[in-house]
Design a protein around this motif. Sequence first.
Motif, PDB file in Angstrom:
ATOM      1  N   SER A 343       0.815  -1.212   0.000  1.00 59.89           N
ATOM      2  CA  SER A 343       0.000   0.000   0.000  1.00 59.89           C
ATOM      3  C   SER A 343       0.855   1.272   0.000  1.00 59.89           C
ATOM      4  CB  SER A 343      -0.925   0.011   1.221  1.00 59.89           C
ATOM      5  OG  SER A 343      -1.719   1.162   1.260  1.00 59.89           O
ATOM      6  N   GLY A 344       2.180   1.114   0.127  1.00 62.94           N
ATOM      7  CA  GLY A 344       3.061   2.279   0.086  1.00 62.94           C
ATOM      8  C   GLY A 344       3.369   2.892   1.422  1.00 62.94           C
ATOM      9  N   PHE A 345       2.947   2.234   2.513  1.00 63.26           N
ATOM     10  CA  PHE A 345       3.286   2.734   3.837  1.00 63.26           C
ATOM     11  C   PHE A 345       4.745   2.439   4.168  1.00 63.26           C
ATOM     12  CE2 PHE A 345      -1.346   2.433   4.874  1.00 63.26           C
ATOM     13  CZ  PHE A 345      -1.504   3.681   5.447  1.00 63.26           C
ATOM     14  N   GLN A 346       5.363   3.347   4.898  1.00 65.88           N
ATOM     15  CA  GLN A 346       6.568   3.023   5.640  1.00 65.88           C
ATOM     16  C   GLN A 346       6.125   2.334   6.930  1.00 65.88           C
ATOM     17  OE1 GLN A 346       8.658   5.992   8.325  1.00 65.88           O
ATOM     18  NE2 GLN A 346      10.142   5.889   6.649  1.00 65.88           N
ATOM     19  N   VAL A 347       6.854   1.309   7.369  1.00 64.01           N
ATOM     20  CA  VAL A 347       6.523   0.670   8.640  1.00 64.01           C
ATOM     21  C   VAL A 347       7.649   0.943   9.634  1.00 64.01           C
ATOM     22  CG1 VAL A 347       5.745  -1.404   9.811  1.00 64.01           C
ATOM     23  CG2 VAL A 347       5.293  -1.128   7.367  1.00 64.01           C
ATOM     24  N   HIS A 348       7.257   1.442  10.784  1.00 63.52           N
ATOM     25  CA  HIS A 348       8.160   1.847  11.863  1.00 63.52           C
ATOM     26  C   HIS A 348       7.928   0.860  13.008  1.00 63.52           C
ATOM     27  CE1 HIS A 348       9.475   5.475  14.606  1.00 63.52           C
ATOM     28  NE2 HIS A 348       9.883   4.321  15.100  1.00 63.52           N
ATOM     29  N   PHE A 349       8.907   0.004  13.256  1.00 62.22           N
ATOM     30  CA  PHE A 349       8.744  -1.081  14.219  1.00 62.22           C
ATOM     31  C   PHE A 349       9.400  -0.759  15.566  1.00 62.22           C
ATOM     32  CE2 PHE A 349       8.935  -3.057  10.011  1.00 62.22           C
ATOM     33  CZ  PHE A 349       7.842  -3.904  10.013  1.00 62.22           C
ATOM     34  N   HIS A 378      11.480   1.341   5.491  1.00 66.03           N
ATOM     35  CA  HIS A 378      11.084   0.767   6.774  1.00 66.03           C
ATOM     36  C   HIS A 378      12.239   0.869   7.772  1.00 66.03           C
ATOM     37  CE1 HIS A 378       7.748  -0.634   4.432  1.00 66.03           C
ATOM     38  NE2 HIS A 378       8.479  -1.492   3.736  1.00 66.03           N
ATOM     39  N   HIS A 379      11.892   0.929   9.056  1.00 70.21           N
ATOM     40  CA  HIS A 379      12.952   1.041  10.066  1.00 70.21           C
ATOM     41  C   HIS A 379      12.554   0.375  11.374  1.00 70.21           C
ATOM     42  CE1 HIS A 379      11.149   5.062  11.610  1.00 70.21           C
ATOM     43  NE2 HIS A 379      10.472   4.759  10.515  1.00 70.21           N
ATOM     44  N   LEU A 380      13.575  -0.162  12.056  1.00 68.90           N
ATOM     45  CA  LEU A 380      13.403  -0.860  13.329  1.00 68.90           C
ATOM     46  C   LEU A 380      14.007  -0.001  14.426  1.00 68.90           C
ATOM     47  CD1 LEU A 380      13.558  -3.130  11.039  1.00 68.90           C
ATOM     48  CD2 LEU A 380      14.162  -4.689  12.899  1.00 68.90           C
TER      49      LEU A 380
END
Length: 560
Positions: A343-349, A378-380
């Motif tokens: 969906s084009g989201f960045q995911v921030h974990f 994306h980033h952890l």
Amino acid sequence: MSNNRQRADTVFVGGKVFTATGPAPVDAAVAIGGGRILAVADEAAVRALADADTEVVDLAGGLLVPGFQDAHVHPAVAGVQMLGCDLSEERSIEGYLKVVAAYAEEHPEAAWIRGGGWSMDVFPGGTPTRAMLDAVVPDRPVMLTNRDGHGAWVNTRALERSGVDRTTPDPVDGRIERDADGTPAGTLQEGAMDLVARHAPIATPDEAHAGLLAAQEHLFSLGVTSWQDAMIGAFPGNPDNYGVYLRAAREGSLRARVVGALWWDRERGLEQIPELEERRRTGQVGRFNATSIKIMQDGIAENFTAGLLEPYLDGCGCATANSGLSFIEPELLTEAVSRLDRSGFQVHFHALGDRAVREVLDALAAARAANGANDNRHHLAHLQIVHPDDIGRFASLGAAANIQALWAAHEPQMDELTIPFLGPERAALQYPFGDLQRAGARLVAGSDWSVSSPNPLWGIHVAVNRAVPDEAPDPSGTFEPPAPFFPEQALTLSQALTAYTAGSAWVNHLDEVTGTVEAGKYADLVVLDRDPFARPSEEIAETRVLRTYLDGELVFAATD
């Protein structure tokens, strides 16, 4: 002056410039005008862009750097805490109780006493009791979150008002600390906080708005010009800060550039994705862009909820049956991350333990296999324990390592509440910034304020020295830091400063316009009172912010 050259509004001379495009400061002057950087050149060339109306800022041997960008912070929450019953400046049980008693006396109209900022290491075993609060506020419910946001301290009246007693079961995502007979002792861990928080009043929209703006001013004073709010949504004890940001963005009082990480409700599943997509659509207003998703995969090591590959140890050094929590089952996590990525989201974990880190990296690998490579970035965050086998996966998957460097040091919470329950071999895997850097991972940096200080220079100090600065808050008031904390994992000053500028700009998708000192970029700049590159690394934390500029406009100036 020729008509084809723009006049400089401000020029900076008399010091050096850390551009974040190379490893060391350069001898240069800087001109800014119209909100942009016009030139980074020798002083004569820069002064040629000035006229009688241009402000000349003498750096006086100091350093000009890009505006700091905090890649993991909670200003809306921190600001409300600043304006409420704020315990963050105290360092003892007696100090905490004095603040609570004074706040209750000053606010007789408050039906509940709400606030936070206490530190686990101040209390025996990290768990304060209801009896302590009962002694100063026996007549009204009290709920105070700890500084890391993963636990709450409550009094007897709060438990009674919420119907929480010895028969109340622990929620699947949390724990009620109990007396020997099962009676709640006064500390609620993780999801157990909601058992009381759902009954307590939350900040009003006006209070939350005031908190956000107070936090923004505080961040400006520390040189922070952009950030990623790591929790946008409604969560226990707090209002939905989505509307708070939209209000500030629409009225123009939000001046910083902000990315919002929309909260993934771990009590729900994939059905929430359309709602998050709609929030993204309506949540891009002014300087606020709700384009990221925050997934909290585990808890924290101090309360034994960080997800580990091997069990925690007990006080005698023997393995327990507890390996922490995975808030989202790996199968659902994999499917959710693939859908969000598509969906084009960045995911921030939030991934703190080695099992949680591996579960997240596995989910990102599956998303890449399903969707191909992209620029979602994306980033952890946190990365307290990373198994050596997973270090190289960050670079190969294009996942950024979002570090909170201030935690990578010996201090009471680490030495008393963490290392004994991890054991020496696993303790040595903590905060492997150096290994991640050497393996090619992109490092970005944040503070997690109000969990810890939002001062980037303190975080940079610890990243370089692996020891707390003398000025940093010491909860016990007496702690003397021992040798550096696994110094082989230290970063250079250049690496740490780049993580807090160009690195975080990249993760916020702002790198084309901010994060470095280059002609054409926005004039988001910070004047430091000295050049820390020219001084011993042990003095980094003594560096002070003298001026902060946003779009070339002065938004903070030190008064002494």
